[in-house]
Motif scaffolding. Structure first.
Motif: not given
Ligand code: DLL
Length: 434
Positions: A92, A140-141, A213-215, A234-235, A237-239, A303, A327, A333, A338
């Motif tokens: 990431s 990307f995860t 993956a984004e707000p 809403d789901i 997570g972060l890598s 976050d 943040r 994002i 990111n």
């Molecule tokens: O975004 C993992 C992911 C993939 C989550 C698919 C959900 C679905 P990274 O690329 O490492 O991982 O980015 C992580 O994205 O610290 C937040 O700032 C933001 N983020 C992830 N989910 C959300 C959400 C993936 N549901 C960074 N709402 C995190 C707001 C989110 N921000």
């Protein structure tokens, strides 16, 4: 409609949960102390040995882990197993040139699939569903994380990845997609394209969207639910902690359950670094309890959220976190990618034909994020011919695309024309309304 993928762990009493967490925390601390020199040193600097960690209360005496630590130990310095035990890597954005690298063992992938299957179940997904996965596949995860969770659920996965909207809509109709997984902004774009193409919603089989993956906001949720005729979950997570599947919203749509048998969440005051009580807003921090390849202790996510302990109407006992409201750093994002202003800055500086004065303008046009980079020309370039400037714009655009993976519009501006600031430079204007 909700069902439990793992009723035992999802609904266990808080006492039972604390017992599991304590046991796992002790093992984790022992493990990182013996196998990750970075942690051994960080513990020693605080005068802590694994034996000092006896209860969950002791968590707060452990050191934090930050993105900088990940950068300093690039690429494999925080892996807790030999590289040969790592069966997959993801990456990431880091704040500068190098990405953040995370590694998974076979068991980690197994846990991850299970947790994502939990997310699907929570949203009412079953093996009868057709999941169209429009998260990007690759480092990307999102893509692979969701993919293997859907397979674990037993659903039919369509690994279409992001983009190619016309094909997305065609397959959605032909394959009778019932669950759509992608970023909320892409979902909105898809929804608009579906309407623009005159597709009758009644001919689609969509019932659920799993977006993250984004707000995004509740307002955006309502729009997506209306435009697509679905329930939108809403789901999160972060890598660094896992990828998608750290927390997931149940049908009560009242916060996201953090899977506490695998992760301990904390909220801290980002300035004093002190833990805050439930109900207070602050920076989310996670400790991974079961990860083998890349465990983290008190990882500072940057976050902003709040944790709520009340048992949810869905019957789950795991804490709920409020949807991410912002943040503590300047990470943007953009179309799910990111991006740190510092990364753009370092690309601009590589060229030497522009000044380190720039402004990033982010907007949302026709439901898609749009990034414009305004950058001042250096004085000697300013006198250059239009053709030369066009070439420079193109080179900058291509370099940004190859380094950051996003397309941006470059606007070269006159020297000294961007506003100067006496304090912190304002580098970003974000006009997106979520
Ligand atoms: O975004 C993992 C992911 C993939 C989550 C698919 C959900 C679905 P990274 O690329 O490492 O991982 O980015 C992580 O994205 O610290 C937040 O700032 C933001 N983020 C992830 N989910 C959300 C959400 C993936 N549901 C960074 N709402 C995190 C707001 C989110 N921000």
């Amino acid at each position: 409609m909700t069902s439990y993928w793992d009723a035992h762990h999802e609904t266990m009493s808080r006492d039972q949960l604390a017992e599991i967490q304590t046991k796992r925390l002790k093992t984790l601390v022992e493990r990182v102390y013996t196998s990750v020199p970075f942690y051994r040193q960080a513990f020693q600097e605080k005068g802590i040995t694994p034996g000092d960690i006896k209860s969950l209360e002791d968590l707060k005496s452990l050191p934090f882990t930050t993105k900088k630590d990940l950068r300093d130990t690039y690429p494999f310095g925080l892996f807790a197993v030999p590289r040969s035990e790592i069966v997959r890597m993801h990456a990431s954005s880091g704040t500068t040139g190098k990405p953040i690298v995370v590694g998974y063992t076979k068991k980690d992938l197994d846990t991850w699939s299970d947790l994502v299957a939990r997310c699907f179940s929570m949203a009412g997904g079953t093996k009868e569903d057709v999941v169209q996965n429009a998260y990007g596949y690759g480092l990307f995860t999102g893509g692979l994380g969701i993919h293997y969770g859907a397979e674990r659920l037993g659903a039919t996965i369509v690994p279409i990845s992001g983009g190619n909207t016309a094909r997305q809509i065609m397959l959605m109709q032909d394959f009778q997609t019932s669950i759509l997984t992608c970023t909320p902004s892409y979902a909105l774009y898809l929804a608009d394209e579906i309407h623009a193409a005159g597709v009758d919603l009644g001919t689609l089989h969509l019932k659920v969207g799993i977006f993250g993956a984004e707000p995004w906001s509740n307002n955006m949720r309502r729009q997506l639910e209306e435009k697509l005729g679905i329930r939108a979950h809403d789901i999160y997570g972060l890598s660094e902690v896992l990828g998608p599947g750290v927390a997931m919203e149940c049908p009560c749509q009242n916060g996201l359950h953090v899977f506490e048998d695998h992760f301990i969440p904390e909220i801290i005051d980002p300035v004093t670094e002190q833990p805050l009580p439930y109900g207070e807003k602050g920076e989310l921090v996670f400790t991974t309890l079961t990860k083998e390849g890349f465990p983290v202790i008190r990882y500072r996510t940057k976050d902003i959220s709040t944790l709520y302990p009340e048992v949810c109407e869905c019957g789950r006992t795991h804490l709920r976190m409020e949807r991410i409201t912002g943040r503590t750093d300047d990470m943007l994002i953009i179309r799910g990618v990111n991006v740190f202003p510092s990364q753009i800055e370092s690309v601009l500086l590589e060229f030497g034909e522009t000044e380190p004065h720039y402004l990033l303008v982010v907007d949302r046009k026709a439901s898609l994020d749009d990034l414009e980079i305004q950058v001042e020309l250096s004085a000697n370039m300013f006198s250059d011919k239009i053709a030369g400037l066009e070439v420079l714009e193109r080179r900058l655009r291509e370099r940004i695309l190859s380094v950051l993976g996003i397309s941006a519009k470059i606007k070269l501006v006159e020297p000294k024309s961007l506003p100067r600031s006496e304090g912190k430079a304002k580098r970003v204007i974000d006009r997106r309304e979520l």
